[in-house]
Design a protein around this motif. Structure first.
Motif, mmCIF file in Angstrom:
data_model
loop_
_atom_site.group_PDB
_atom_site.id
_atom_site.type_symbol
_atom_site.label_atom_id
_atom_site.label_comp_id
_atom_site.label_asym_id
_atom_site.label_seq_id
_atom_site.Cartn_x
_atom_site.Cartn_y
_atom_site.Cartn_z
ATOM 1 N N LEU A 61 0.809 -1.218 0.000
ATOM 2 C CA LEU A 61 0.000 0.000 0.000
ATOM 3 C C LEU A 61 0.842 1.267 0.000
ATOM 4 O O LEU A 61 0.365 2.332 0.353
ATOM 5 N N SER A 62 2.074 1.140 -0.427
ATOM 6 C CA SER A 62 2.935 2.311 -0.565
ATOM 7 C C SER A 62 2.727 2.914 -1.953
ATOM 8 O O SER A 62 2.042 2.340 -2.807
ATOM 9 N N LEU A 63 3.344 4.051 -2.184
ATOM 10 C CA LEU A 63 3.273 4.674 -3.508
ATOM 11 C C LEU A 63 3.863 3.735 -4.564
ATOM 12 O O LEU A 63 3.278 3.546 -5.631
ATOM 13 N N MET A 64 4.999 3.134 -4.278
ATOM 14 C CA MET A 64 5.637 2.216 -5.233
ATOM 15 C C MET A 64 4.770 0.970 -5.465
ATOM 16 O O MET A 64 4.653 0.501 -6.591
ATOM 17 N N GLY A 65 4.183 0.457 -4.398
ATOM 18 C CA GLY A 65 3.293 -0.700 -4.535
ATOM 19 C C GLY A 65 2.078 -0.375 -5.384
ATOM 20 O O GLY A 65 1.651 -1.168 -6.228
ATOM 21 N N MET A 67 1.916 2.059 -7.678
ATOM 22 C CA MET A 67 2.373 2.276 -9.052
ATOM 23 C C MET A 67 2.636 0.943 -9.755
ATOM 24 O O MET A 67 2.291 0.774 -10.929
ATOM 25 N N PHE A 68 3.233 -0.003 -9.057
ATOM 26 C CA PHE A 68 3.479 -1.326 -9.622
ATOM 27 C C PHE A 68 2.155 -1.988 -10.002
ATOM 28 O O PHE A 68 2.005 -2.532 -11.099
ATOM 29 N N THR A 69 1.181 -1.915 -9.105
ATOM 30 C CA THR A 69 -0.140 -2.490 -9.365
ATOM 31 C C THR A 69 -0.793 -1.819 -10.570
ATOM 32 O O THR A 69 -1.376 -2.486 -11.430
ATOM 33 N N LEU A 70 -0.665 -0.509 -10.657
ATOM 34 C CA LEU A 70 -1.238 0.235 -11.777
ATOM 35 C C LEU A 70 -0.610 -0.184 -13.108
ATOM 36 O O LEU A 70 -1.312 -0.356 -14.109
ATOM 37 N N GLU A 155 1.898 -8.922 -1.473
ATOM 38 C CA GLU A 155 1.476 -8.780 -0.081
ATOM 39 C C GLU A 155 2.037 -9.843 0.858
ATOM 40 O O GLU A 155 1.781 -9.799 2.052
ATOM 41 N N ARG A 156 2.815 -10.783 0.345
ATOM 42 C CA ARG A 156 3.355 -11.811 1.240
ATOM 43 C C ARG A 156 4.375 -11.211 2.192
ATOM 44 O O ARG A 156 4.956 -10.162 1.946
ATOM 45 N N GLU A 157 4.549 -11.908 3.279
ATOM 46 C CA GLU A 157 5.463 -11.430 4.313
ATOM 47 C C GLU A 157 6.902 -11.465 3.811
ATOM 48 O O GLU A 157 7.289 -12.381 3.088
ATOM 49 N N PRO A 158 7.703 -10.474 4.210
ATOM 50 C CA PRO A 158 9.120 -10.482 3.811
ATOM 51 C C PRO A 158 9.847 -11.622 4.521
ATOM 52 O O PRO A 158 9.393 -12.109 5.562
ATOM 53 N N PRO A 159 10.957 -12.071 3.966
ATOM 54 C CA PRO A 159 11.720 -13.139 4.623
ATOM 55 C C PRO A 159 12.219 -12.684 5.980
ATOM 56 O O PRO A 159 12.408 -11.504 6.229
ATOM 57 N N ARG A 160 12.432 -13.639 6.870
ATOM 58 C CA ARG A 160 12.916 -13.331 8.221
ATOM 59 C C ARG A 160 14.220 -12.537 8.136
ATOM 60 O O ARG A 160 15.083 -12.839 7.344
ATOM 61 N N GLY A 161 14.294 -11.499 8.959
ATOM 62 C CA GLY A 161 15.484 -10.664 8.976
ATOM 63 C C GLY A 161 15.445 -9.580 7.903
ATOM 64 O O GLY A 161 16.243 -8.671 7.915
ATOM 65 N N ARG A 163 13.360 -6.602 5.593
ATOM 66 C CA ARG A 163 12.366 -5.574 5.862
ATOM 67 C C ARG A 163 11.853 -5.033 4.540
ATOM 68 O O ARG A 163 12.529 -5.104 3.521
ATOM 69 N N ARG A 164 10.670 -4.544 4.587
ATOM 70 C CA ARG A 164 10.084 -3.928 3.399
ATOM 71 C C ARG A 164 10.272 -2.434 3.447
ATOM 72 O O ARG A 164 10.141 -1.815 4.498
ATOM 73 N N ASP A 165 10.603 -1.868 2.294
ATOM 74 C CA ASP A 165 10.712 -0.412 2.201
ATOM 75 C C ASP A 165 9.316 0.177 2.148
ATOM 76 O O ASP A 165 8.383 -0.435 1.664
ATOM 77 N N SER A 166 9.180 1.396 2.646
ATOM 78 C CA SER A 166 7.861 2.042 2.565
ATOM 79 C C SER A 166 7.712 2.886 1.357
ATOM 80 O O SER A 166 8.472 3.066 0.540
#
Length: 166
Positions: A61-65, A67-70, A155-161, A163-166
């Motif tokens: 749900l970030s701007l990049m997310g 834009m990618f979806t669009l 939307e899947r969870e990032p791998p352990r350790g 992090r996702r950028d906002s």
């Protein structure tokens, strides 16, 4: 039937029921191939190393997310437009409708299975129009399944350790 309808009807290329089925099946085959190549290409673009890394860090749900979806939505719509325009060109070539604009409108509402039209295709080509509607249901479903897989991946969870950028 007004004089315009009579003039258009006299120019329509005639077809038997079997000929309509053959033309319809040919259009189905062509559109399925185009659709498959389009989705395969989108998938390949998403699976290169740079895109993979960006997707793993991207917030849905970030701007990049967004834009990618669009971009994915526009790409899917473009694939459908190509298929719709092919049917419109066919109808125009066959003189099954008055002009290309009407053929494009009719093709769009048939493919999208809206089913309402003030444009009326020549009775010689009703079966092809019906087959276009069935094809639209299947290909729109195929695109929907593809799009859901893209969103699930985003939307899947990032791998352990990680992090996702906002």
């Amino acid at each position: 039937m007004d004089s315009v309808d009579k003039a258009v009807d006299s120019q329509v290329i005639s077809a038997t029921f079997n000929e309509q089925l053959l033309v319809g099946l040919g259009m189905i085959a062509l559109c399925v191939i185009i659709h498959g190549i389009g989705l395969f290409t989108l998938r390949r673009l998403m699976h290169n190393r740079n895109t993979e890394e960006r997707l793993e860090r991207m917030q849905p749900l970030s701007l990049m997310g967004t834009m990618f979806t669009l971009v994915i939505v526009f790409a899917l719509i473009f694939i459908h437009f190509v298929e719709i325009w092919l049917f419109a060109f066919l109808y125009d070539y066959l003189h099954a409708l008055r002009n290309f604009e009407e053929a494009l409108y009719f093709s769009t509402i048939s493919y999208a299975t809206i089913g309402y039209s003030d444009a009326s295709i020549a009775h010689q080509w009703h079966q092809v129009a019906a087959m276009e509607g069935l094809l639209g249901v299947i290909l729109l479903g195929w695109s929907t399944a593809f799009f859901i897989r893209v969103l699930e991946r985003l939307e899947r969870e990032p791998p352990r350790g990680g992090r996702r950028d906002s």
